[in-house]
Write an enzyme that holds these catalytic residues in place. Structure first.
Site, PDB file in Angstrom:
ATOM      1  N   ARG A 113       9.175  69.614  -0.824  1.00  0.00           N
ATOM      2  CA  ARG A 113       9.754  69.442   0.518  1.00  0.00           C
ATOM      3  C   ARG A 113      10.836  70.458   0.860  1.00  0.00           C
ATOM      4  O   ARG A 113      10.938  70.905   1.989  1.00  0.00           O
ATOM      5  CB  ARG A 113      10.350  68.034   0.654  1.00  0.00           C
ATOM      6  CG  ARG A 113       9.307  66.946   0.760  1.00  0.00           C
ATOM      7  CD  ARG A 113       9.982  65.594   0.860  1.00  0.00           C
ATOM      8  NE  ARG A 113       9.008  64.527   0.783  1.00  0.00           N
ATOM      9  CZ  ARG A 113       9.252  63.329   0.264  1.00  0.00           C
ATOM     10  NH1 ARG A 113      10.457  63.047  -0.215  1.00  0.00           N
ATOM     11  NH2 ARG A 113       8.324  62.408   0.230  1.00  0.00           N
ATOM     12  N   CYS A 152      10.028  58.522   3.393  1.00  0.00           N
ATOM     13  CA  CYS A 152       9.733  57.497   4.412  1.00  0.00           C
ATOM     14  C   CYS A 152      10.956  57.082   5.252  1.00  0.00           C
ATOM     15  O   CYS A 152      10.835  56.902   6.472  1.00  0.00           O
ATOM     16  CB  CYS A 152       9.084  56.284   3.765  1.00  0.00           C
ATOM     17  SG  CYS A 152       9.766  55.825   2.167  1.00  0.00           S
ATOM     18  N   GLN A 179      15.095  48.915   2.626  1.00  0.00           N
ATOM     19  CA  GLN A 179      13.766  49.499   2.419  1.00  0.00           C
ATOM     20  C   GLN A 179      12.802  48.501   1.780  1.00  0.00           C
ATOM     21  O   GLN A 179      13.133  47.787   0.828  1.00  0.00           O
ATOM     22  CB  GLN A 179      13.895  50.753   1.548  1.00  0.00           C
ATOM     23  CG  GLN A 179      14.735  51.821   2.231  1.00  0.00           C
ATOM     24  CD  GLN A 179      14.787  53.138   1.492  1.00  0.00           C
ATOM     25  OE1 GLN A 179      15.812  53.813   1.535  1.00  0.00           O
ATOM     26  NE2 GLN A 179      13.716  53.552   0.837  1.00  0.00           N
ATOM     27  N   GLY A 183       7.480  50.773  -0.502  1.00  0.00           N
ATOM     28  CA  GLY A 183       7.992  52.134  -0.674  1.00  0.00           C
ATOM     29  C   GLY A 183       8.093  52.537  -2.133  1.00  0.00           C
ATOM     30  O   GLY A 183       8.227  53.720  -2.444  1.00  0.00           O
ATOM     31  N   HIS A 245      10.811  49.895   6.876  1.00  0.00           N
ATOM     32  CA  HIS A 245      12.192  50.182   6.499  1.00  0.00           C
ATOM     33  C   HIS A 245      13.088  50.016   7.738  1.00  0.00           C
ATOM     34  O   HIS A 245      12.841  50.644   8.783  1.00  0.00           O
ATOM     35  CB  HIS A 245      12.339  51.622   6.007  1.00  0.00           C
ATOM     36  CG  HIS A 245      11.661  51.914   4.694  1.00  0.00           C
ATOM     37  ND1 HIS A 245      11.083  50.959   3.887  1.00  0.00           N
ATOM     38  CD2 HIS A 245      11.506  53.102   4.035  1.00  0.00           C
ATOM     39  CE1 HIS A 245      10.594  51.532   2.802  1.00  0.00           C
ATOM     40  NE2 HIS A 245      10.827  52.831   2.878  1.00  0.00           N
ATOM     41  N   ASN A 330       6.959  52.318   6.784  1.00  0.00           N
ATOM     42  CA  ASN A 330       7.137  53.331   5.741  1.00  0.00           C
ATOM     43  C   ASN A 330       5.844  53.925   5.204  1.00  0.00           C
ATOM     44  O   ASN A 330       5.808  55.107   4.850  1.00  0.00           O
ATOM     45  CB  ASN A 330       7.956  52.773   4.580  1.00  0.00           C
ATOM     46  CG  ASN A 330       7.374  51.510   3.990  1.00  0.00           C
ATOM     47  OD1 ASN A 330       7.264  50.506   4.695  1.00  0.00           O
ATOM     48  ND2 ASN A 330       7.009  51.535   2.728  1.00  0.00           N
TER      49      ASN A 330
HETATM   50  P1  NAP Z   1       1.436  54.623  -6.456  1.00  0.00           P
HETATM   51  O1  NAP Z   1       1.016  53.384  -5.761  1.00  0.00           O
HETATM   52  O2  NAP Z   1       2.135  54.494  -7.773  1.00  0.00           O
HETATM   53  O3  NAP Z   1       0.123  55.576  -6.656  1.00  0.00           O
HETATM   54  C1  NAP Z   1       0.153  56.737  -7.464  1.00  0.00           C
HETATM   55  C2  NAP Z   1      -1.186  57.481  -7.442  1.00  0.00           C
HETATM   56  O4  NAP Z   1      -1.074  58.636  -8.300  1.00  0.00           O
HETATM   57  C3  NAP Z   1      -2.378  56.660  -7.970  1.00  0.00           C
HETATM   58  O5  NAP Z   1      -3.523  56.969  -7.225  1.00  0.00           O
HETATM   59  C4  NAP Z   1      -2.551  57.190  -9.399  1.00  0.00           C
HETATM   60  O6  NAP Z   1      -3.900  57.086  -9.881  1.00  0.00           O
HETATM   61  C5  NAP Z   1      -2.180  58.646  -9.222  1.00  0.00           C
HETATM   62  N1  NAP Z   1      -1.776  59.240 -10.498  1.00  0.00           N
HETATM   63  C6  NAP Z   1      -0.854  58.796 -11.389  1.00  0.00           C
HETATM   64  N2  NAP Z   1      -0.799  59.608 -12.477  1.00  0.00           N
HETATM   65  C7  NAP Z   1      -1.722  60.590 -12.260  1.00  0.00           C
HETATM   66  C8  NAP Z   1      -2.159  61.716 -13.019  1.00  0.00           C
HETATM   67  N3  NAP Z   1      -1.630  62.009 -14.228  1.00  0.00           N
HETATM   68  N4  NAP Z   1      -3.121  62.517 -12.485  1.00  0.00           N
HETATM   69  C9  NAP Z   1      -3.675  62.246 -11.279  1.00  0.00           C
HETATM   70  N5  NAP Z   1      -3.319  61.157 -10.523  1.00  0.00           N
HETATM   71  C10 NAP Z   1      -2.341  60.363 -11.000  1.00  0.00           C
HETATM   72  O7  NAP Z   1       2.416  55.494  -5.545  1.00  0.00           O
HETATM   73  P2  NAP Z   1       2.574  55.523  -3.913  1.00  0.00           P
HETATM   74  O8  NAP Z   1       3.627  54.598  -3.454  1.00  0.00           O
HETATM   75  O9  NAP Z   1       1.229  55.445  -3.319  1.00  0.00           O
HETATM   76  O10 NAP Z   1       3.199  56.964  -3.693  1.00  0.00           O
HETATM   77  C11 NAP Z   1       2.426  58.154  -3.812  1.00  0.00           C
HETATM   78  C12 NAP Z   1       3.319  59.353  -3.516  1.00  0.00           C
HETATM   79  O11 NAP Z   1       3.757  59.283  -2.160  1.00  0.00           O
HETATM   80  C13 NAP Z   1       4.563  59.396  -4.397  1.00  0.00           C
HETATM   81  O12 NAP Z   1       4.857  60.740  -4.710  1.00  0.00           O
HETATM   82  C14 NAP Z   1       5.632  58.778  -3.492  1.00  0.00           C
HETATM   83  O13 NAP Z   1       6.923  59.199  -3.830  1.00  0.00           O
HETATM   84  C15 NAP Z   1       5.206  59.264  -2.121  1.00  0.00           C
HETATM   85  N6  NAP Z   1       5.607  58.426  -0.980  1.00  0.00           N
HETATM   86  C16 NAP Z   1       5.435  57.069  -0.992  1.00  0.00           C
HETATM   87  C17 NAP Z   1       5.801  56.316   0.127  1.00  0.00           C
HETATM   88  C18 NAP Z   1       5.637  54.817   0.174  1.00  0.00           C
HETATM   89  O14 NAP Z   1       6.076  54.211   1.173  1.00  0.00           O
HETATM   90  N7  NAP Z   1       5.019  54.173  -0.828  1.00  0.00           N
HETATM   91  C19 NAP Z   1       6.319  56.956   1.250  1.00  0.00           C
HETATM   92  C20 NAP Z   1       6.459  58.332   1.252  1.00  0.00           C
HETATM   93  C21 NAP Z   1       6.103  59.053   0.136  1.00  0.00           C
HETATM   94  P3  NAP Z   1      -4.378  55.936 -10.910  1.00  0.00           P
HETATM   95  O15 NAP Z   1      -4.582  54.684 -10.100  1.00  0.00           O
HETATM   96  O16 NAP Z   1      -5.660  56.489 -11.456  1.00  0.00           O
HETATM   97  O17 NAP Z   1      -3.303  55.779 -11.932  1.00  0.00           O
END
Ligand code: NAP
Length: 353
Positions: A113, A152, A179, A183, A245, A330
Site C-alpha cells: 500500500r 477497511c 471494528q 475484519g 466498522h 468493512n
Molecule cells: P482469511 O479469512 O484468514 O483468509 C486468508 C486466505 O489466504 C485464505 O484463502 C487462505 O487459504 C489464504 N492463504 C493462507 N496462507 C496461504 C499460503 N501460504 N498460500 C496461499 N494462500 C494462503 O483472511 P481475510 O480476512 O479474508 O483477509 C484477506 C486479506 O485481506 C488479508 O491480507 C487482510 O489483511 C486483508 N483485508 C481484510 C479485510 C477484512 O475486513 N476481513 C479488509 C481489508 C483487507 P486457505 O483457506 O487454503 O488456508
C-alpha cells in the site's frame, strides 16, 4: 463509457477466506467480469471449492464456482485481472509474480500500500493516482500492474474526509474505531475473547490509518505522490459486531468550519459520470442520516449494497471543529467491493493489459 464487449476473465487469490468469499459472492453475475480461477493455499489446492470453503455468506454458494477446482496461488492463472485476498504474511512475492506475468493485480493486503510506485485507490477519492502505473511498469519491468486497496477502516474514513479536505483543508483528526470481527478474517477472534467485551487493540491498525489516509488524500503529479499533511490520532477497538466498522471522528480544519458547511460538502459529493458508469459505484457513495441514533452497523451497513458510507451526528466539537460518526461495511466498501470497483475503473480507463 462503453461496457466491455465480452466479460473479462478474473481470478481470486485467497478465495477461501472471509474477503475471498465476498469476492465470489459479489462477482457472481457481474456484468463485466467472469470468475475463471480460484486459488488459495496448498491446503486447499487440487480440491473442489465447495469442499474446502467454509462458506459464511448468507446467500447460497454460486453454482458456477462450487465445482471449480482450487488452484495453487502461482502464475499462470487464466484471469487478466487477479484479485488478491491473501494472508498478508505470504502475499508479497505471489502478488508480484502475477504482475510480472502480465496480470493486473488488485490487492486487499497491506503489503504494497505505501510503496512509492503503487497506487492506493478509492475511485471517489483519488482515481487519478492510477496515473502512476506507466512509471510502475517501466520501473519494475512488469507487463501487468499492481493496485492496492486501503485498510477497511481507512476506506470509510477517507471517503468522508476527501470532500472535506477538498473544500476546507483538513488539518488534524482524532478517530476512534469500533471494528467488526469479520475484519480479523476467519476464524478471527475467539468468541470467548470478544463476546461481552471490547478489545482496545488491533495490531498495526492505528499506524495504517494514519499513513494510508495521508497517501489517499495526497497529490500525485508526474508519477510522484505527495502525502497530505494531516495529523491523525487513531484509537482502534474490536467490538462484538459481525460486519460494519463504526468510527467516531473529530476533525480540525485549516480555517473555522461549521457543522452545516460539513453537511453541505458531504451532500454535494456526487460521483463523476465516469464513476457512475462503473457497475459497483453506488448512487450515493456518502449518505448523511439526520436521525440522532444513526448510523448503526446492523441497520445501515448494507446501504448501497454495502458500498455507501453512512454519516451521522454532525455537530460542533469543543476541542477540534466538527465531530461526526461514520459507518463502513468493512468487507464490501472496505475490501472486496472496493477492489472490484477499482478494477472497473482500471477497465474504464483502458489500464488493463
Ligand atoms: P482469511 O479469512 O484468514 O483468509 C486468508 C486466505 O489466504 C485464505 O484463502 C487462505 O487459504 C489464504 N492463504 C493462507 N496462507 C496461504 C499460503 N501460504 N498460500 C496461499 N494462500 C494462503 O483472511 P481475510 O480476512 O479474508 O483477509 C484477506 C486479506 O485481506 C488479508 O491480507 C487482510 O489483511 C486483508 N483485508 C481484510 C479485510 C477484512 O475486513 N476481513 C479488509 C481489508 C483487507 P486457505 O483457506 O487454503 O488456508
Amino acid at each position: 463509457m462503453t461496457p466491455p464487449s465480452s466479460r473479462i476473465p478474473v481470478a481470486i487469490l485467497g478465495a477461501t477466506g472471509t474477503v475471498g468469499q465476498k469476492f465470489v459472492r459479489l462477482l457472481d453475475g457481474h456484468p463485466w467480469f467472469e470468475v475463471v480461477a480460484l486459488a488459495a493455499s496448498e491446503r486447499s489446492a487440487g480440491r473442489p471449492y465447495a469442499d474446502v470453503v467454509r462458506w459464511r455468506e448468507t446467500t447460497p454458494l454460486p453454482e458456477a464456482v462450487a465445482k471449480m477446482v482450487v488452484a495453487p496461488s502461482e502464475p499462470p492463472l487464466p484471469g487478466r485481472i487477479v484479485f488478491s485476498a491473501l494472508e498478508a504474511e505470504i502475499a508479497t512475492p505471489i502478488e508480484q509474480a502475477f504482475a510480472r506475468a502480465g496480470a493486473t493485480v488488485v490487492t486487499n493486503t497491506r503489503n504494497h500500500r505505501m510503496a512509492e510506485d503503487v497506487p492506493l485507490v478509492i475511485p471517489e477519492v483519488n482515481g487519478h493516482h492510477l496515473d502512476v502505473l506507466p512509471r510502475q511498469r517501466a520501473g519494475r519491468g512488469w507487463t501487468g500492474a499492481l493496485v492496492a486497496n486501503p485498510n477497511c477502516s481507512t476506506a470509510g474514513l477517507a471517503m468522508v474526509l476527501a470532500p472535506l479536505h477538498r473544500a476546507f483543508g483538513v488539518d488534524r483528526i482524532v478517530v476512534n474505531t469500533m471494528q467488526a470481527v469479520s475484519g480479523a478474517g476467519y476464524p478471527g477472534v475467539a468468541s470467548l475473547d470478544i463476546l461481552d467485551n471490547v478489545i482496545p487493540f488491533i495490531g498495526g491498525e492505528e499506524e495504517k490509518i494514519a499513513a494510508e489516509t495521508c497517501k489517499l488524500l495526497g497529490d500525485m503529479t508526474a508519477g510522484t505522490f505527495r502525502n497530505a499533511a494531516i495529523a491523525v490520532s487513531a484509537h482502534t477497538n474490536r467490538v462484538p459486531v459481525i460486519d460494519g466498522h463504526t468510527e467516531t471522528v473529530s476533525v480540525g480544519f485549516a480555517r473555522r468550519v461549521t457543522p452545516d458547511e460539513v453537511r453541505h460538502a458531504l451532500l454535494a459529493a456526487a460521483p463523476s459520470d465516469l464513476l457512475r458508469s462503473l457497475p459497483s459505484t453506488p448512487e450515493h457513495p456518502i449518505v448523511v442520516d439526520p436521525r440522532p441514533d444513526r448510523p448503526q452497523p446492523r441497520l445501515d451497513r448494507d446501504r448501497g449494497r454495502g458500498m455507501t458510507v453512512t454519516v451521522g451526528r454532525i455537530r460542533p466539537c469543543p476541542v477540534l471543529d466538527v465531530r461526526l460518526v461514520l459507518l463502513v461495511h468493512n468487507t464490501i466498501r472496505g475490501a472486496a467491493g472496493l477492489a472490484i470497483q477499482d478494477a472497473e475503473l482500471l477497465v474504464a480507463r483502458g489500464d488493463v493489459a
